[in-house]
Design a protein around this motif. Structure first.
Motif, PDB file in Angstrom:
ATOM      1  N   ARG A 175      37.079 -35.805 -10.346  1.00 16.61           N
ATOM      2  CA  ARG A 175      37.074 -36.155  -9.122  1.00 16.61           C
ATOM      3  C   ARG A 175      38.533 -37.087  -8.953  1.00 16.61           C
ATOM      4  N   GLU A 177      40.102 -40.504  -6.927  1.00 14.20           N
ATOM      5  CA  GLU A 177      39.914 -41.185  -6.446  1.00 14.20           C
ATOM      6  C   GLU A 177      40.438 -42.095  -5.868  1.00 14.20           C
ATOM      7  N   ASP A 182      41.361 -50.963  -5.318  1.00 18.11           N
ATOM      8  CA  ASP A 182      40.607 -51.716  -6.182  1.00 18.11           C
ATOM      9  C   ASP A 182      41.604 -53.024  -6.695  1.00 18.11           C
ATOM     10  N   PHE A 203      37.138 -50.201 -20.402  1.00 14.63           N
ATOM     11  CA  PHE A 203      36.355 -49.562 -21.472  1.00 14.63           C
ATOM     12  C   PHE A 203      35.057 -50.148 -21.962  1.00 14.63           C
TER      13      PHE A 203
ATOM     14  N   LYS B 109      37.438 -49.950 -12.823  1.00 15.07           N
ATOM     15  CA  LYS B 109      38.200 -49.638 -11.402  1.00 15.07           C
ATOM     16  C   LYS B 109      37.276 -48.704 -11.493  1.00 15.07           C
ATOM     17  N   SER B 111      34.766 -45.279 -10.374  1.00 16.09           N
ATOM     18  CA  SER B 111      33.513 -45.496  -9.608  1.00 16.09           C
ATOM     19  C   SER B 111      31.692 -45.789 -10.037  1.00 16.09           C
ATOM     20  N   PHE B 151      27.685 -37.189 -20.959  1.00 14.19           N
ATOM     21  CA  PHE B 151      28.149 -37.607 -19.447  1.00 14.19           C
ATOM     22  C   PHE B 151      28.378 -38.828 -19.768  1.00 14.19           C
ATOM     23  N   TYR B 155      32.471 -41.555 -19.559  1.00 17.94           N
ATOM     24  CA  TYR B 155      32.578 -42.672 -18.127  1.00 17.94           C
ATOM     25  C   TYR B 155      33.285 -42.610 -17.797  1.00 17.94           C
ATOM     26  N   THR B 156      34.511 -43.291 -18.453  1.00 18.02           N
ATOM     27  CA  THR B 156      35.865 -44.171 -18.311  1.00 18.02           C
ATOM     28  C   THR B 156      37.132 -42.863 -18.739  1.00 18.02           C
ATOM     29  N   LYS B 157      36.951 -42.060 -17.712  1.00 19.36           N
ATOM     30  CA  LYS B 157      37.694 -40.904 -17.846  1.00 19.36           C
ATOM     31  C   LYS B 157      39.547 -41.120 -17.996  1.00 19.36           C
ATOM     32  N   ARG B 158      39.718 -42.275 -17.914  1.00 22.30           N
ATOM     33  CA  ARG B 158      41.118 -42.032 -17.877  1.00 22.30           C
ATOM     34  C   ARG B 158      41.087 -42.777 -19.403  1.00 22.30           C
ATOM     35  N   ASP B 159      40.475 -43.201 -19.877  1.00 24.36           N
ATOM     36  CA  ASP B 159      40.435 -43.137 -21.342  1.00 24.36           C
ATOM     37  C   ASP B 159      40.676 -42.309 -22.056  1.00 24.36           C
ATOM     38  N   ARG B 161      40.420 -42.488 -25.715  1.00 24.20           N
ATOM     39  CA  ARG B 161      39.141 -42.245 -26.162  1.00 24.20           C
ATOM     40  C   ARG B 161      38.037 -41.868 -25.704  1.00 24.20           C
ATOM     41  N   SER B 244      32.897 -44.110 -27.513  1.00 26.48           N
ATOM     42  CA  SER B 244      32.038 -44.671 -25.232  1.00 26.48           C
ATOM     43  C   SER B 244      32.573 -46.092 -25.317  1.00 26.48           C
ATOM     44  N   PRO B 245      32.354 -45.995 -24.052  1.00 35.33           N
ATOM     45  CA  PRO B 245      32.203 -47.258 -23.181  1.00 35.33           C
ATOM     46  C   PRO B 245      31.135 -48.831 -24.879  1.00 35.33           C
TER      47      PRO B 245
END
Lengths: 204, 501
Positions: A175, A177, A182, A203, B109, B111, B151, B155-159, B161, B244-245
């Motif tokens: 999705r 966002e 922020d 991270f 940053k 959700s 999932f 979770y930190t999809k911008r990273d 790794r 993962s985080p």
């Protein structure tokens, strides 16, 4: 043989070439869209076969899941990705013959096993026991529904929760966002210059 | 109306709802989180964590009450002490990991409503897995746990790794559960269509179908050994843990291992008792190799999270000795006590890495040099947890290992216990290496520590003190538990003693 057996054989004789034609079409069409549609033909014919074998729940499930969901997904994905028509090479290397040999051995094994099982179950003793099971008068769908809500209630409800979590989890990475607001807030409050390790704070 | 009444009365007779009341409370918490986030439109995310916390606590309370008054109930669940203890462990894991992840709210940053959702669903999956006695329930809950963990790790999809970690986890867990399912299908077929574990043993005739049962055991072993990250199936662990985080790694390093342990023990104890010689040898081999491999490779690691991944591989190797050594008088006491202590040790260590890496942005072990000057609380609690992991008296890790090895020696597993002792000494080396690095005063501080700020600079000071305290609370809780549990060893052993089935 009597009339019902004749009709049964006739229906089977209609369905099986459909499966054969469809599967050959799947592997040999050059255009991938045609190939995925013939895959749909294969799935539909398999589900008709289940109907002819008196397994009504499996036939309905096959239609809904394989044709209605999986095949539609495949066609959708193929049509979205702008594929050029693939050209297959005419060269048949060693891999082709190895695969041909392995598949034919597998096919012969399956045919032999089926013949042996057929001989085993054709003997009269087993036929009488088989008829005693009285398979033709059960109502599959009603039985399955009854078991799902009585014996298998916990896995059934858990599977519905699993669906919810899977939906949320599938949409979550995809999705879009708005992080503009922020970042603006955070930049106001930070008094340390943001070096690159600092940006990775989410991270950690 | 009549149909609904008769349906409800039949439902009540088949399932006693009070037995799954803890899980129902978690489900209610999950739905409340989803609806609250929908209504609040993304604001006020701390409230969601409070819901999570409350539901976990209430669930734990009810489970405690049930532990005291054991309600015996068959069919889908068997509520013996073994299962209840595992459910309790998983609730503890969820509770402490909530404390760890509260500060995620304001520092990231992305959700945040889905994070407690996935954590609750993973905890729920683990809890149902601990009590399931039915092949279908086992498979669905295992998939639930695996999918939620996947999932969480992505979770930190911008990273990138994180993406890599979740992709690896998804693929490997898919492959392993298909292997598990094949083993189950063999059991289902040859026991004439039985799905309940007890009925399978009744109907399958072991003498006639021995090769098939061996094949099925091999496939089930492959499937469950992946979750436990035993030796040949451990390749996913370091990459997933590093990618993962950190909060997520803390959570699923304990939860999925604990749930997989209960699954492994139940499957192998109930279904293959006649094969116990064969699978004992194989599991012993796997345990020895995991211990050796985990400890030796952990020595060479430069990243803290990877080192902890390898050390957790070796810890599971130790726990396998406890499973093999179970006998009539002691039950699975050694395995359960060590698992209990392992939860606190592992979560404690991760609870300390999380704020450190948040403040300095690095995971390298070298960057921990001289930490005691900047943050003595963190250093001291990390020292305690690492020493407990290594097994130094008087911390509880020592007592756990001591009981485990004594139990294993008594059961005749001489090779495994010897290898375990040797590899424990090796593990003390790499834990002490970190401790020495932290405690020695270096003349030129590492660059990263120069910018070490005690408070989080991204949030206002009021909220930061409140949230900082939750992670500190988790740290202190884990430190105390991993230190003092050694003193309470005897009552713990007495509780876990009659768990043989």
């Amino acid at each position: 043989m009597n009339l019902s057996e004749l009709i049964h054989e006739f229906i089977l004789a209609l369905i099986e070439p459909g499966i054969l034609v469809g599967s050959i079409g799947t592997i040999s069409f050059i255009n991938t869209t045609n190939s995925s549609f013939s895959l749909g033909l294969v799935f539909t014919c398999i589900s008709l076969l289940y109907f002819a074998l008196n397994a009504d729940f499996i036939a309905a499930a096959q239609l809904l899941v394989y044709v209605g969901a999986i095949n539609v997904l495949i066609v959708f994905a193929i049509m979205i990705t702008d594929q050029s028509v693939s050209s297959d090479s005419e060269k048949r290397g060693i891999g082709y013959f190895t695969a041909l040999g392995a598949c034919s051995i597998l096919f012969l094994t399956i045919v032999c096993i089926f013949h042996k099982i057929n001989d085993f179950y054709s003997s009269s003793i087993h036929q009488s026991e088989y008829l005693k099971l009285n398979l033709f008068e059960q109502n599959d769908v009603q039985n399955i529904g009854y078991q799902l809500l009585n014996k298998f209630l916990v896995p059934f409800e858990l599977a519905s929760l699993l669906l919810l979590v899977a939906l949320v989890g599938a949409i979550n990475p995809a999705r879009d966002e708005d992080e503009g607001k922020d970042i603006a807030e955070n930049k106001k409050k930070s008094f340390v210059s943001s070096t690159s390790p600092r940006d990775k704070s989410s991270f950690f | 109306m009549n149909d609904i009444n008769s349906f409800l009365s039949r439902l009540n007779s088949t399932i006693n709802f009070s037995t799954i009341l803890p899980e129902i409370i978690l489900i209610v918490g999950l739905i409340t989180i989803v609806i609250t986030d929908l209504v609040n439109k993304g604001k006020n995310a701390i409230f969601l964590y409070k819901i999570f916390l409350i539901s976990t606590l209430v669930s734990m309370g009810i489970l405690f009450y049930q532990l005291i008054s054991v309600i015996a109930f068959e069919d889908l669940y068997t509520n013996n002490i073994f299962n209840n203890l595992f459910r309790f462990f998983i609730l503890i894991c969820s509770f402490i990991s909530v404390l760890l992840s509260v500060d995620y709210v304001l520092c990231s940053k992305i959700s945040l409503a889905e994070f407690p959702l996935f954590k609750i669903s993973a905890g729920l999956g683990g809890m149902i897995l601990s009590c399931a006695t039915n092949l279908i329930t086992i498979y669905v809950s295992l998939e639930f746990l695996a999918l939620s963990s996947c999932f969480l790790s992505g979770y930190t999809k911008r990273d990138i790794r994180s993406n890599e970690a979740s992709m690896k986890f998804l693929l490997m867990s898919g492959a392993s559960s298909s292997s598990l399912l094949y083993g189950f299908s063999l059991l289902y077929g040859f026991s004439d269509g039985q799905v309940q574990l007890d009925n399978i043993i009744d109907k399958i005739s072991f003498s006639q179908y021995l090769p098939i049962i061996c094949i099925s055991a091999a496939f089930i072993l492959a499937g469950t050994a992946f979750k436990l990250s035993l030796f040949p199936f451990h390749q996913w662990t370091p990459d997933v843990y590093e990618g993962s985080p950190t909060r997520v790694v803390a959570f699923f390093s304990v939860t999925s291992k604990v749930a997989a342990l209960s699954l492994f023990t139940r499957l192998f104890r109930l279904i293959f008792p006649y094969l116990s010689n064969e699978w004992h040898i194989v599991v012993e081999l796997l345990a020895i190799s995991s211990m050796i491999l985990g400890n030796l490779i952990a020595v060479t690691q430069r990243s803290f999270k990877r080192m902890l991944a390898y050390s957790s591989i070796s810890q599971i190797g130790y726990v396998m000795i406890g499973i093999l050594a179970a006998d009539l008088e002691n039950g699975y006491a050694s395995m359960l006590t060590y698992t209990f202590i392992y939860i606190f040790m592992n979560l404690g260590t991760f609870a300390r890495i999380t704020p450190f890496s948040l403040r300095t942005g690095t995971n390298n072990i070298r960057d921990y040099a001289g930490l005691y000057m900047k943050d003595p609380v963190l250093t001291f609690s990390l020292v305690l947890c690492l020493l407990s992991l290594g097994g130094i008296p008087p911390l509880s890790g020592f007592f756990g290992k001591h009981y485990l090895f004594w139990h294993g020696w008594k059961a005749g597993l001489y090779i495994s216990v010897t290898v375990a002792l040797v590899t424990s000494v090796i593990s003390i080396y790499y834990y002490l290496k970190i401790i020495k690095l932290m405690l020695t005063k270096t003349t030129n501080l590492v660059d990263t520590l120069k910018t070490y700020e005690k408070q989080k600079s991204l949030v206002s000071s009021v909220i930061s003190t409140k949230l900082k305290s939750s992670v500190e609370m988790a740290m202190i809780l884990c430190a105390l538990a991993s230190t003092l549990s050694g003193l309470f060893m005897d009552p713990i052993i007495k509780i876990t003693r009659n768990t043989f089935f």
